[in-house]
Motif scaffolding. Structure first.
Motif, mmCIF file in Angstrom:
data_model
loop_
_atom_site.group_PDB
_atom_site.id
_atom_site.type_symbol
_atom_site.label_atom_id
_atom_site.label_comp_id
_atom_site.label_asym_id
_atom_site.label_seq_id
_atom_site.Cartn_x
_atom_site.Cartn_y
_atom_site.Cartn_z
ATOM 1 N N GLU A 154 0.850 -1.194 0.000
ATOM 2 C CA GLU A 154 0.000 0.000 0.000
ATOM 3 C C GLU A 154 0.882 1.239 0.000
ATOM 4 O OE1 GLU A 154 -2.526 0.120 3.446
ATOM 5 O OE2 GLU A 154 -0.868 0.289 4.844
ATOM 6 N N ILE A 155 0.337 2.297 -0.584
ATOM 7 C CA ILE A 155 1.014 3.582 -0.667
ATOM 8 C C ILE A 155 0.118 4.607 0.013
ATOM 9 C CG2 ILE A 155 1.816 5.394 -2.231
ATOM 10 C CD1 ILE A 155 2.379 3.123 -4.284
ATOM 11 N N ILE A 156 0.701 5.326 0.971
ATOM 12 C CA ILE A 156 -0.057 6.330 1.711
ATOM 13 C C ILE A 156 0.641 7.670 1.520
ATOM 14 C CG2 ILE A 156 -0.934 7.022 3.983
ATOM 15 C CD1 ILE A 156 -0.396 3.964 4.763
ATOM 16 N N LEU A 157 -0.006 8.561 0.772
ATOM 17 C CA LEU A 157 0.545 9.882 0.522
ATOM 18 C C LEU A 157 0.115 10.798 1.657
ATOM 19 C CD1 LEU A 157 2.222 11.457 -1.541
ATOM 20 C CD2 LEU A 157 0.122 11.993 -2.744
ATOM 21 N N GLY A 158 1.072 11.484 2.273
ATOM 22 C CA GLY A 158 0.778 12.394 3.376
ATOM 23 C C GLY A 158 -0.116 13.531 2.927
ATOM 24 N N LYS A 159 -0.936 14.021 3.830
ATOM 25 C CA LYS A 159 -1.867 15.110 3.509
ATOM 26 C C LYS A 159 -1.139 16.378 3.074
ATOM 27 C CE LYS A 159 -5.440 13.284 6.421
ATOM 28 N NZ LYS A 159 -6.200 13.324 7.623
ATOM 29 N N ASP A 160 0.103 16.536 3.529
ATOM 30 C CA ASP A 160 0.897 17.716 3.173
ATOM 31 C C ASP A 160 1.631 17.553 1.849
ATOM 32 O OD1 ASP A 160 2.766 15.811 3.876
ATOM 33 O OD2 ASP A 160 3.736 17.037 5.408
ATOM 34 N N ASN A 161 1.511 16.381 1.227
ATOM 35 C CA ASN A 161 2.232 16.057 -0.015
ATOM 36 C C ASN A 161 3.745 16.160 0.138
ATOM 37 O OD1 ASN A 161 0.020 15.315 -1.516
ATOM 38 N ND2 ASN A 161 -0.236 17.316 -2.475
ATOM 39 N N LYS A 162 4.234 16.070 1.361
ATOM 40 C CA LYS A 162 5.680 16.115 1.627
ATOM 41 C C LYS A 162 6.219 14.740 2.004
ATOM 42 C CE LYS A 162 6.213 20.669 1.488
ATOM 43 N NZ LYS A 162 6.750 21.275 0.321
ATOM 44 N N THR A 163 5.321 13.798 2.351
ATOM 45 C CA THR A 163 5.749 12.449 2.729
ATOM 46 C C THR A 163 4.879 11.409 2.042
ATOM 47 O OG1 THR A 163 4.335 12.394 4.691
ATOM 48 C CG2 THR A 163 6.617 13.147 5.006
ATOM 49 N N LEU A 164 5.479 10.254 1.853
ATOM 50 C CA LEU A 164 4.789 9.097 1.293
ATOM 51 C C LEU A 164 5.292 7.887 2.071
ATOM 52 C CD1 LEU A 164 4.352 8.164 -2.422
ATOM 53 C CD2 LEU A 164 5.368 6.533 -0.853
ATOM 54 N N VAL A 165 4.377 7.045 2.512
ATOM 55 C CA VAL A 165 4.761 5.807 3.190
ATOM 56 C C VAL A 165 4.400 4.643 2.271
ATOM 57 C CG1 VAL A 165 4.367 4.303 5.183
ATOM 58 C CG2 VAL A 165 4.517 6.788 5.511
ATOM 59 N N TYR A 166 5.375 3.787 2.041
ATOM 60 C CA TYR A 166 5.186 2.573 1.243
ATOM 61 C C TYR A 166 5.311 1.391 2.184
ATOM 62 C CZ TYR A 166 5.981 -1.043 -2.241
ATOM 63 O OH TYR A 166 5.888 -2.184 -2.993
ATOM 64 N N ARG A 167 4.255 0.571 2.252
ATOM 65 C CA ARG A 167 4.239 -0.570 3.164
ATOM 66 C C ARG A 167 4.020 -1.854 2.373
ATOM 67 N NH1 ARG A 167 0.014 -0.774 6.808
ATOM 68 N NH2 ARG A 167 1.341 -1.543 8.471
ATOM 69 N N THR A 168 4.856 -2.845 2.618
ATOM 70 C CA THR A 168 4.653 -4.177 2.057
ATOM 71 C C THR A 168 3.905 -4.980 3.111
ATOM 72 O OG1 THR A 168 6.662 -4.042 0.740
ATOM 73 C CG2 THR A 168 5.783 -6.246 1.156
ATOM 74 N N LEU A 169 2.676 -5.336 2.791
ATOM 75 C CA LEU A 169 1.827 -6.046 3.747
ATOM 76 C C LEU A 169 2.110 -7.538 3.740
ATOM 77 C CD1 LEU A 169 -1.459 -4.088 2.975
ATOM 78 C CD2 LEU A 169 0.249 -3.609 4.750
ATOM 79 N N GLU A 170 2.361 -8.079 2.560
ATOM 80 C CA GLU A 170 2.743 -9.486 2.409
ATOM 81 C C GLU A 170 3.925 -9.532 1.453
ATOM 82 O OE1 GLU A 170 -0.455 -12.224 1.404
ATOM 83 O OE2 GLU A 170 -1.881 -10.784 2.243
#
Length: 174
Positions: free
Chosen positions: A96-112
Motif C-alpha cells: 500500500e502507498i499512503i501519501l501524506g496530507k501535506d504532499n511532503k511524505t509518502l509511506v510505502y508498506r509491504t503487507l505481504e
C-alpha cells in the motif's frame, strides 16, 4: 529492439497474466542466485552481493519506469507513487502507498512479502533485507526525483510495525 509479434496477438488479460509470470520469474532468479551464494559462502557474503546488485538494478529499474511514464525530472511524490506501482514487486507483493496530507511524505508498506513467505515455507531464516532495502528504496526514489529521501520505518531484522513486512517513508525536500 526486436518486436515480438506474438505479444501483439495477446489480449489485455493475457498480457497482465504474462507480466505477473515475468515478475515471478524475475523474483525466482533473484532468489536463486542469492541462495546459491548463501549456501556456499553464508548470509553475510550473500548480503554483500545483494547490496551490490541493488545499487545498480534499482537505478536501471527506476530510469526505465520513469521514461515509460514520461515523468519530469522533478516528479515529486506523486511521480514516485506511480513508479512504485510499476516495479516488479508490485505484481508479486501485497502493498500500500499512503501519501501524506501535506504532499511532503509518502509511506510505502509491504503487507505481504513473497520473499519472506517463500523463505518461511522452506524453513529458512528470514532475509535480513533492511540494509538492501535502504539502498534499493533510496536509489529508486532518488532516480525518480533527486529531492526525495528515504527512511526505513520497519524492516527485518528491525521490525517496529508488526502489521506489515516492511515500511518505508519518503520525504520530498524542496
Amino acid at each position: 529492439m526486436k518486436q515480438n509479434n506474438f505479444l501483439s496477438s495477446l489480449t489485455k488479460e493475457e498480457l497482465i497474466k504474462l507480466i505477473e509470470a515475468y515478475s515471478k520469474n524475475w523474483l525466482a532468479m533473484d532468489g536463486v542466485w542469492f541462495q546459491s551464494i548463501e549456501r556456499k559462502f553464508g548470509m553475510d557474503e550473500a548480503m554483500h552481493h545483494d547490496r551490490e546488485a541493488w545499487k545498480s538494478f534499482t537505478i536501471t529499474e527506476a530510469r526505465r519506469i520513469k521514461q515509460f511514464l514520461g515523468l519530469p525530472e522533478h516528479a515529486g511524490l506523486e511521480g514516485l507513487a506511480k513508479a512504485l506501482q510499476l516495479r516488479f514487486y508490485a505484481n508479486i507483493n501485497n502493498d500500500e502507498i499512503i501519501l501524506g496530507k501535506d504532499n511532503k511524505t509518502l509511506v510505502y508498506r509491504t503487507l505481504e512479502c513473497h520473499v519472506q513467505t517463500a523463505r518461511k515455507r522452506k524453513q529458512m531464516e528470514y532475509h535480513p533485507c533492511k540494509s538492501v532495502g535502504i539502498i534499493e528504496y533510496s536509489g529508486f526514489a532518488k532516480t525518480i526525483d533527486e529531492r526525495i529521501t528515504c527512511e526505513c520505518l520497519s524492516c527485518y531484522p528491525d521490525i517496529t510495525d508488526n502489521s506489515c513486512c516492511c515500511a518505508w517513508q519518503f520525504t520530498l525536500n524542496e
